[in-house]
Structures are given as structure tokens and as C-alpha cells.
Design a protein around this motif. Structure first.
Motif, PDB file in Angstrom:
ATOM      1  N   THR A  95       0.815  -1.211   0.000  1.00  0.00           N
ATOM      2  CA  THR A  95       0.000   0.000   0.000  1.00  0.00           C
ATOM      3  C   THR A  95       0.851   1.265   0.000  1.00  0.00           C
ATOM      4  O   THR A  95       1.454   1.610   1.025  1.00  0.00           O
ATOM      5  N   PRO A  96       0.915   2.004  -1.106  1.00  0.00           N
ATOM      6  CA  PRO A  96       1.710   3.238  -1.159  1.00  0.00           C
ATOM      7  C   PRO A  96       1.268   4.284  -0.148  1.00  0.00           C
ATOM      8  O   PRO A  96       2.097   5.043   0.361  1.00  0.00           O
ATOM      9  N   GLN A  97      -0.029   4.339   0.190  1.00  0.00           N
ATOM     10  CA  GLN A  97      -0.509   5.337   1.153  1.00  0.00           C
ATOM     11  C   GLN A  97       0.126   5.143   2.527  1.00  0.00           C
ATOM     12  O   GLN A  97       0.315   6.109   3.265  1.00  0.00           O
ATOM     13  N   VAL A  98       0.436   3.900   2.868  1.00  0.00           N
ATOM     14  CA  VAL A  98       1.077   3.632   4.158  1.00  0.00           C
ATOM     15  C   VAL A  98       2.521   4.134   4.148  1.00  0.00           C
ATOM     16  O   VAL A  98       2.994   4.726   5.121  1.00  0.00           O
ATOM     17  N   GLN A 119      10.159  -1.376  -4.263  1.00  0.00           N
ATOM     18  CA  GLN A 119       9.446  -0.213  -4.790  1.00  0.00           C
ATOM     19  C   GLN A 119       8.838   0.607  -3.659  1.00  0.00           C
ATOM     20  O   GLN A 119       8.923   1.845  -3.655  1.00  0.00           O
ATOM     21  N   LEU A 120       8.200  -0.072  -2.697  1.00  0.00           N
ATOM     22  CA  LEU A 120       7.602   0.647  -1.568  1.00  0.00           C
ATOM     23  C   LEU A 120       8.665   1.332  -0.717  1.00  0.00           C
ATOM     24  O   LEU A 120       8.483   2.474  -0.275  1.00  0.00           O
ATOM     25  N   ARG A 176      11.492   6.257   1.133  1.00  0.00           N
ATOM     26  CA  ARG A 176      12.733   7.017   1.298  1.00  0.00           C
ATOM     27  C   ARG A 176      12.653   8.368   0.567  1.00  0.00           C
ATOM     28  O   ARG A 176      13.069   9.401   1.104  1.00  0.00           O
ATOM     29  N   GLU A 177      12.136   8.351  -0.650  1.00  0.00           N
ATOM     30  CA  GLU A 177      12.026   9.598  -1.417  1.00  0.00           C
ATOM     31  C   GLU A 177      11.117  10.602  -0.713  1.00  0.00           C
ATOM     32  O   GLU A 177      11.434  11.791  -0.611  1.00  0.00           O
ATOM     33  N   ARG A 178       9.976  10.129  -0.213  1.00  0.00           N
ATOM     34  CA  ARG A 178       9.032  11.028   0.440  1.00  0.00           C
ATOM     35  C   ARG A 178       9.527  11.466   1.818  1.00  0.00           C
ATOM     36  O   ARG A 178       9.248  12.583   2.263  1.00  0.00           O
ATOM     37  N   TYR A 179      10.278  10.641   2.488  1.00  0.00           N
ATOM     38  CA  TYR A 179      10.900  11.010   3.769  1.00  0.00           C
ATOM     39  C   TYR A 179      11.801  12.232   3.587  1.00  0.00           C
ATOM     40  O   TYR A 179      11.745  13.198   4.354  1.00  0.00           O
ATOM     41  N   GLU A 180      12.610  12.196   2.546  1.00  0.00           N
ATOM     42  CA  GLU A 180      13.479  13.346   2.250  1.00  0.00           C
ATOM     43  C   GLU A 180      12.648  14.551   1.814  1.00  0.00           C
ATOM     44  O   GLU A 180      12.928  15.690   2.215  1.00  0.00           O
ATOM     45  N   HIS A 181      11.616  14.311   1.023  1.00  0.00           N
ATOM     46  CA  HIS A 181      10.737  15.393   0.555  1.00  0.00           C
ATOM     47  C   HIS A 181      10.144  16.165   1.726  1.00  0.00           C
ATOM     48  O   HIS A 181      10.033  17.398   1.676  1.00  0.00           O
ATOM     49  N   TYR A 182       9.774  15.477   2.801  1.00  0.00           N
ATOM     50  CA  TYR A 182       9.145  16.132   3.950  1.00  0.00           C
ATOM     51  C   TYR A 182      10.158  16.737   4.925  1.00  0.00           C
ATOM     52  O   TYR A 182       9.788  17.256   5.966  1.00  0.00           O
ATOM     53  N   GLY A 183      11.440  16.663   4.586  1.00  0.00           N
ATOM     54  CA  GLY A 183      12.442  17.377   5.357  1.00  0.00           C
ATOM     55  C   GLY A 183      12.937  16.688   6.607  1.00  0.00           C
ATOM     56  O   GLY A 183      13.488  17.336   7.499  1.00  0.00           O
TER      57      GLY A 183
END
Length: 275
Positions: A183-186, A211-212, A217-224
Motif C-alpha cells: 500500500t503506497p498510502q502507508v 518499490q515501496l 525514502r524519497e518522500r521522507y526526504e521530501h518532507y524534510g
């Protein structure tokens, strides 16, 4: 890096003897395993939540509190706590209480669960699974992070001037992992809050989990919260130890071949290479 042992609390027939342990035997064994985890120097013991046979762990916080009284060092966690069917207020209360009893040695893994009938048992609809996950976790965070909460959502009654008790130990909430296999939302909500992401890689193939993890990891960095490679990832897997690999394979094969999840499916060799 931490290493630990977790159980989903299944009760299954031993394929080498034909015997099925009792609930009492499996519950006692879970405590014995946790104490052995501490004795041999590992870091974490965790147990899942299920409300149906062939599992026994319907109340993991009760088990973990009992284990906390008999251990001193290991982190105690769940695999998983059902964020969909548990009331966020009760999760906030139970794990803050466990924190105090265990002197802070508490994590939890939140998950949606993989047993469809559990939803109506607790008055929920499985079709709302992802939305329940997101809304319930937003509320859970507020209950831990804010002394007084006013809240209104879709899936439970509103809260007015509510304070969850006890408060988290030293005002620091337990560390949260968000578990998912599909689940990508998780992965997104774990990244948004800077929490851990747990990919329970006990199914195949591993490329799906990768992939998940990359998304998280990408979104973790995106959120600072830091660099992508600093994001905290947990992995589930299996191990069986013997004096040499040939003996380990020989002893473990009948258990693998008859496992309730993947038995009578892929070969042990294929499963090993693809997880």
C-alpha cells in the motif's frame, strides 16, 4: 541496526511429529522466546495481533507487559497493531501505559491486517481500510503529542477537550513503524511523520518491497526529515540455524513445505532467492 525476533502468534501442527500445541503452550513459549532474545543479546521481541484461529495473540500489550516485568533491556514491540479496527484512543492509552511499565522499551508496528472478517467483528468496513488507516493515525498522533484534543472525523465519535491518560513517558511517544506489503498510502504517511517503515518481506518477490521502500525514502526526504538514506526501514524475514547450511535446510524444509502461508507453493530454494 537492530536484530530481533517476532511472531504472528500462529498455532500450527508440527509436521515432524503431527502434534498441535495448545494455546497455553504457545503463550508460554512466546514469553520464553522473548527472554531468550534478551539472554543471547538481540535487540527486539515483537508479537502480532490477531482475533481469529489459528492465532492466539488477541491482546499483545498484555503479553508484552508480562514480558517487560521479566526483562531489562530488549525493546518490546508489536507486529502488528491493527490501526483499522482498534480505537486510536485505546491504542494511545495502552501503549503509553506499556511505556511506563517497561521504562520506555516500547515500539509498535501499525498495520491494516490481512484478515478480512476482522473488520465487521469490530464494526468496520474493509472497503474503508486505507481511509481508516490515515484518519486513525492522524488522531493517534494528536492524542500522544497534544495534552488536550478537540477532534472530529468520519469513523468515530468526536472528541471535546479530551486528554489521553497516561501521557507518554517523558512526553515522548513510542516509536512507530508503519507496516505494509502493498500500500503506497502507508509508505506516504510513514514518510510524512518521519516514522519508520516496515516491509514484512516474508512473501515473494522482493522487487515489490523495494518499490515501496524507495517511495518511502524519497518522500521522507521530501518532507524534510533528512536524506533518503537516513530513513528508518525495517525488514521481516526468516532464519533457521544449524551447524552448517546443509543441516539447516534438511531440518527446516518440512516446516517450510507445510507452512500455512506459503507451504505447498514455491520451493524453499525459489523462496529464498526471491526474498
Amino acid at each position: 541496526m537492530q536484530f530481533g525476533v517476532f511472531s504472528v502468534s500462529d498455532i500450527t501442527r508440527d509436521p515432524t511429529t503431527g502434534r498441535i500445541p495448545t494455546e497455553k503452550e504457545r503463550i508460554d513459549a512466546s514469553v520464553a522466546i522473548a527472554k531468550k532474545v534478551e539472554e543471547i543479546g538481540m535487540d527486539v521481541y515483537a508479537i502480532g495481533e490477531h482475533h481469529n484461529r489459528p492465532f492466539f495473540s488477541s491482546s499483545p500489550t498484555t503479553t508484552l507487559a508480562y514480558i517487560a516485568a521479566q526483562t531489562e533491556r530488549i525493546i518490546l514491540s508489536t507486529t502488528t497493531t491493527l490501526i483499522t479496527t482498534n480505537d486510536p484512543v485505546k491504542i494511545a492509552e495502552d501503549f503509553a501505559m506499556l511505556q511506563h511499565l517497561a521504562d520506555g522499551r516500547v515500539d509498535l508496528v501499525l498495520g491494516r491486517g490481512n484478515t478480512g472478517p476482522v473488520y465487521p467483528w469490530f464494526g468496520k468496513n474493509m472497503q474503508d481500510s486505507v481511509n481508516l488507516t490515515v484518519e486513525n493515525y492522524h488522531l493517534l498522533r494528536r492524542l500522544w503529542d497534544e495534552d488536550v484534543v478537540n477532534w472530529e472525523g468520519k469513523f468515530r465519535t468526536p472528541l471535546q477537550n479530551f486528554t489521553s491518560t497516561p501521557r507518554p513517558l517523558h512526553d515522548v511517544a513510542p516509536f512507530v513503524w508503519h507496516g505494509s506489503i502493498r500500500t503506497p498510502q502507508v509508505a506516504e504517511i510513514a514518510a510524512y511523520y518521519g516514522d519508520g517503515f516496515f516491509a514484512n518481506n516474508i512473501f515473494w518477490p522482493k522487487e515489490h518491497y523495494q518499490q515501496l521502500i524507495n517511495l518511502y525514502r524519497e518522500r521522507y526526504e521530501h518532507y524534510g526529515h533528512g536524506r533518503a538514506d537516513q530513513a528508518v526501514v525495517g525488514l521481516g524475514g526468516q532464519f533457521y540455524m544449524a551447524k552448517d547450511s546443509q543441516q539447516a535446510v534438511k531440518e527446516f524444509r518440512p516446516y517450510f513445505d507445510n507452512a500455512p502461508v506459503y507451504g505447498h507453493g514455491p520451493s524453499l530454494e525459489d523462496f529464498t532467492s526471491q526474498t
